[in-house]
Write a protein that holds these residues in place. Structure first.
Motif, PDB file in Angstrom:
ATOM      1  N   TYR A   1      -4.885  10.251  -3.912  1.00  0.00           N
ATOM      2  CA  TYR A   1      -6.134   9.497  -3.882  1.00  0.00           C
ATOM      3  C   TYR A   1      -7.368  10.389  -4.020  1.00  0.00           C
ATOM      4  O   TYR A   1      -8.490   9.896  -4.065  1.00  0.00           O
ATOM      5  CB  TYR A   1      -6.236   8.689  -2.588  1.00  0.00           C
ATOM      6  CG  TYR A   1      -5.268   7.526  -2.559  1.00  0.00           C
ATOM      7  CD1 TYR A   1      -5.302   6.545  -3.542  1.00  0.00           C
ATOM      8  CD2 TYR A   1      -4.301   7.427  -1.563  1.00  0.00           C
ATOM      9  CE1 TYR A   1      -4.409   5.488  -3.522  1.00  0.00           C
ATOM     10  CE2 TYR A   1      -3.407   6.364  -1.534  1.00  0.00           C
ATOM     11  CZ  TYR A   1      -3.467   5.403  -2.518  1.00  0.00           C
ATOM     12  OH  TYR A   1      -2.577   4.361  -2.504  1.00  0.00           O
TER      13      TYR A   1
ATOM     14  N   TYR B   1       1.530   6.300  -6.968  1.00  0.00           N
ATOM     15  CA  TYR B   1       0.319   6.920  -7.484  1.00  0.00           C
ATOM     16  C   TYR B   1       0.329   8.424  -7.238  1.00  0.00           C
ATOM     17  O   TYR B   1      -0.159   9.203  -8.062  1.00  0.00           O
ATOM     18  CB  TYR B   1      -0.923   6.296  -6.840  1.00  0.00           C
ATOM     19  CG  TYR B   1      -2.206   6.768  -7.484  1.00  0.00           C
ATOM     20  CD1 TYR B   1      -2.595   6.279  -8.733  1.00  0.00           C
ATOM     21  CD2 TYR B   1      -3.009   7.721  -6.868  1.00  0.00           C
ATOM     22  CE1 TYR B   1      -3.752   6.724  -9.342  1.00  0.00           C
ATOM     23  CE2 TYR B   1      -4.168   8.168  -7.473  1.00  0.00           C
ATOM     24  CZ  TYR B   1      -4.538   7.663  -8.710  1.00  0.00           C
ATOM     25  OH  TYR B   1      -5.678   8.121  -9.314  1.00  0.00           O
ATOM     26  N   SER B   2       0.868   8.832  -6.097  1.00  0.00           N
ATOM     27  CA  SER B   2       0.961  10.257  -5.801  1.00  0.00           C
ATOM     28  C   SER B   2       1.825  10.973  -6.833  1.00  0.00           C
ATOM     29  O   SER B   2       1.474  12.057  -7.316  1.00  0.00           O
ATOM     30  CB  SER B   2       1.540  10.469  -4.398  1.00  0.00           C
ATOM     31  OG  SER B   2       1.668  11.839  -4.113  1.00  0.00           O
TER      32      SER B   2
ATOM     33  N   THR C   1       0.933   3.958  -2.945  1.00  0.00           N
ATOM     34  CA  THR C   1       0.569   5.345  -2.632  1.00  0.00           C
ATOM     35  C   THR C   1       1.623   6.321  -3.137  1.00  0.00           C
ATOM     36  O   THR C   1       1.295   7.353  -3.735  1.00  0.00           O
ATOM     37  CB  THR C   1       0.384   5.521  -1.116  1.00  0.00           C
ATOM     38  OG1 THR C   1      -0.676   4.672  -0.671  1.00  0.00           O
ATOM     39  CG2 THR C   1       0.046   6.968  -0.771  1.00  0.00           C
TER      40      THR C   1
ATOM     41  N   SER D   1      -1.686  12.747  -1.322  1.00  0.00           N
ATOM     42  CA  SER D   1      -1.490  11.321  -1.609  1.00  0.00           C
ATOM     43  C   SER D   1      -1.858  10.946  -3.037  1.00  0.00           C
ATOM     44  O   SER D   1      -1.444   9.905  -3.535  1.00  0.00           O
ATOM     45  CB  SER D   1      -2.332  10.478  -0.645  1.00  0.00           C
ATOM     46  OG  SER D   1      -3.710  10.680  -0.882  1.00  0.00           O
TER      47      SER D   1
ATOM     48  N   PHE E   1       0.831  -1.208   0.000  1.00  0.00           N
ATOM     49  CA  PHE E   1       0.000   0.000   0.000  1.00  0.00           C
ATOM     50  C   PHE E   1       0.868   1.261   0.000  1.00  0.00           C
ATOM     51  O   PHE E   1       0.583   2.223  -0.734  1.00  0.00           O
ATOM     52  CB  PHE E   1      -0.920  -0.007   1.225  1.00  0.00           C
ATOM     53  CG  PHE E   1      -1.708   1.263   1.396  1.00  0.00           C
ATOM     54  CD1 PHE E   1      -2.804   1.534   0.593  1.00  0.00           C
ATOM     55  CD2 PHE E   1      -1.342   2.205   2.361  1.00  0.00           C
ATOM     56  CE1 PHE E   1      -3.531   2.703   0.743  1.00  0.00           C
ATOM     57  CE2 PHE E   1      -2.058   3.378   2.522  1.00  0.00           C
ATOM     58  CZ  PHE E   1      -3.156   3.627   1.706  1.00  0.00           C
TER      59      PHE E   1
END
Length: 681
Positions: A556, A369-370, A366, A554, A362
């Motif tokens: 998200y 993806y950030s 993260t 992040s 995770f």
């Protein structure tokens, strides 16, 4: 107090908690009068008292077991949390499936499951503090509970998340004062009932006083002149902590026995519920919602509404009992598999390693993806600038740069005003503009702090918005033949505009228009006063800003963005999707947006007595989802009729759709605007 007796009492309390949740759904003062059912009012305020004894028994039982077993902490966390987490997961899956079927999925999945989070945190605190006990262990446990309470407060969890947790420490202290009784010891005689009553007198008096005062603290504060609700709420929490501590102690004194009378019919029934209190607690709320007047909240239609209060209680009780029993059996089966099937046991024994692996994955995802999300934002920034240059015209209104999108020509000017949730009306309302620009001059306005507009420190009052709309139109040279088309809460600002600047306004078309009386429904929940409601709104705004910044950092945040392929289906706007997403990320749940939310009650109340002018041509366009579900427990058609003063030129039309209809079905809305304009000619 024996384990069996405490379990039996908790079984009774689990049923009483069910009645508490039923009363909140059916009989509480905040339930709309149209669906309120009388009979359960006494159970509304006692939820935290009942839960406090659960915490008391947890602390009491842990301490007693620790004193009786030198190796108690070996495998403590797995032993204490595995069953709880297993039942929590099973019930959460059931909740999730049902909520998905009926179209209301949000976090937390089980709105009544907060107790489990609190319990796990208290268990961890007990483990870390008491496995190497010191003279200050009780102080450290108190500090642990205090830190948990402060975090809950900052995260704006309700008082019930933490007002009963200190009783966990009380249970530890009470158990600490009891002597350790071994099986070989002679059982001392039972304490006479009269002595129990004497022992309870002072705690019972304190309980009664603190309960009454806490329930009436808002009224008392008004009399003594305390206007800061933060101070009032702090006093309420302290009173509730004292209240539930005294309550739990009194129950303990009454229930304390060293000998148990077994095999009576009453004990058999009590032990049946006592053996599945966790299962009953976690599943009963689902049936409370399924058979309530709305499912989960006031925006979702009922699943199977039972209006008769007695039948409502009976059905929920029976189904909760059956479901809890089956869930308990499922949990027992999993334990049997764990004990007898090596492969099954290996999966559970390796869960610590599995959790670490998942956590590591995770973190890596993260970070990656950030980086991707921020790179994508840089690319989309160019699209936002391109859109600004191509579509946006800014005007200065009272020192603030207000962005507008103006297109089309015609005798009438249609002014499109976005909802409270719209991050950029000049972009998101393109479908409406495209359907109107061939017939009318169309103006879309971004309120200050939204879309391409600059921000301001001014309070978001009705007058603020009315003045912004008027100033913007004046700067654009629009002074006559104005058709106001607000979406949702912008209707309130339009009403104020019509009051202040009636000249030039020829028509009003409200799309899912908010009406002034809806202010009373915005106090939805355990709000005892307007001051409390305002206080919570301001705190929620601060929390939402913090949450949004974390999501943006992040990456998200992109998972919050609307489903553009659905909302704008058939609009031909795919090329704008990246820019729409970026605008959503930058502007949604920012200071201006949240300040508008914080003022929504006051703005509605400002227009409390508003009626449409008799000579104003007006149309309310209401989607059938709101009508059928009666959002906030209110008949919207009835409330619109109360605003109407001339049925010859003012009316209501029901359209197929939901809250996003203005984006994905602009054709039918534009047609209704055309119909209104024809009545002007």
């Amino acid at each position: 107090m024996s384990r069996t007796r405490s379990k039996n009492i908790l079984g009774v309390f689990a049923i009483l908690i069910m009645l508490h949740h039923l009363s909140q759904k059916a009989s509480a003062f905040w339930v709309p009068t149209s669906v309120r059912q009388h009979g359960l009012e006494p159970f509304v305020p006692i939820g935290y008292l009942l839960v406090s004894f659960f915490f008391f028994c947890s602390g009491y039982g842990l301490r007693k077991s620790m004193k009786a077993d030198e190796d108690y902490f070996n495998g403590f966390l797995l032993r204490r949390t595995n069953r709880i987490l297993m039942i929590f997961v099973i019930t959460s899956i059931i909740w999730l499936v049902v909520r998905f079927i009926y179209g209301n999925v949000s976090l937390p999945v089980n709105p009544y499951g907060w107790y489990i989070y609190a319990c796990i945190i208290l268990y961890f605190g007990f483990f870390f503090i008491y496995r190497k006990e010191t003279r200050i262990s009780h102080i450290l446990m108190g500090a642990w509970i205090l830190i948990y309470s402060v975090i809950c407060y900052l995260l704006i969890k309700g008082n019930w998340w933490f007002n009963a947790t200190p009783v966990f420490l009380l249970g530890i202290i009470v158990a600490d004062k009891e002597p350790v009784v071994k099986e070989t010891d002679i059982t001392p005689p039972e304490t006479p009932f009269k002595k129990k009553i004497i022992k309870m007198i002072i705690p019972a008096i304190i309980f009664a006083v603190t309960f009454v005062v806490s329930e009436n603290m808002v009224t008392i504060s008004n009399h003594v002149g305390i206007s800061n609700y933060g101070i009032v709420n702090f006093i309420i929490v302290i009173l509730q902590i004292v209240c539930c501590s005294c309550f739990s102690f009194c129950v303990y004194v009454l229930a304390y026995r060293r000998q148990n009378k077994e095999n009576t019919k009453a004990n058999l029934i009590l032990s049946f519920y006592g053996s599945m209190t966790l299962e009953f607690y976690l599943i009963h709320g689902l049936f409370v919602q399924i058979f309530g007047h709305h499912f989960i909240d006031d925006r979702t239609p009922p699943v199977c509404y039972i209006r008769n209060i007695f039948l409502y209680v009976l059905v929920v009780f029976i189904l909760s009992t059956v479901a809890a029993f089956l869930i308990k059996k499922a949990g027992d089966l999993i334990i049997i598999l764990y004990e007898k099937v090596p492969m099954f046991r290996k999966i559970f024994d390796d869960q610590k390693k599995l959790v670490l692996i998942v956590l590591g994955i995770f973190v890596v995802i993260t970070v990656l993806y950030s980086i991707h999300r921020h790179n994508l934002s840089k690319e989309n920034a160019a699209k936002l600038d391109e859109y600004r240059k191509e579509k946006i015209t800014t005007v200065n209104v009272n020192g603030t740069e207000v962005a507008t999108y103006v297109e089309g020509e015609g005798e009438y000017t249609v002014v499109l005003l976005g909802s409270q949730w719209d991050p950029c009306p000049t972009m998101y309302l393109i479908p409406m503009l495209n359907n109107l620009k061939d017939t009318y001059k169309v103006v879309i306005i971004d309120y200050p702090g939204k879309g391409y507009s600059g921000d301001t420190d001014a309070d978001r009052t009705c007058d603020f918005y009315a003045d912004i709309i008027h100033g913007t139109l004046s700067e654009l040279g629009v002074t006559d033949n104005i058709i106001l088309v607000p979406n949702q809460v912008s209707s309130i600002y339009s009403f104020r505009y019509i009051e202040k600047y009636p000249e030039g306004v020829k028509g009003f078309v409200g799309i899912d228009a908010v009406f002034p009386e809806l202010a009373t429904r915005f106090l939805d929940g355990n709000y005892n006063s307007v001051e409390e409601y305002r206080w919570y709104l301001k705190r929620i705004a601060r929390l939402e800003i913090m949450n949004q910044k974390i999501l943006v950092a992040s990456g998200y945040v992109s998972f919050q963005t609307p489903i553009y392929d659905y909302v704008f289906y058939g609009s031909g706007l795919k090329e704008y999707y990246p820019a729409m997403e970026e605008m959503f990320i930058r502007n949604y749940m920012q200071e201006a947006h949240l300040d508008e939310q914080a003022n929504i009650y006051d703005n509605c109340m400002t227009m409390e007595d508003y009626k449409l002018p008799e000579d104003l041509h007006a149309s309310f366009l209401l989607n059938n989802t709101i009508k059928d579900a009666k959002y906030y427990g209110v008949d919207w058609v009835e409330k619109y009729n109360e605003l109407i003063t001339n049925k010859d030129i003012q009316g209501i039309t029901i359209i197929n759709g939901n809250d996003y209809v203005i984006y994905y079905n602009p054709g039918i809305l534009s047609k209704k605007i055309n119909e209104l304009v024809t009545t002007l000619e």
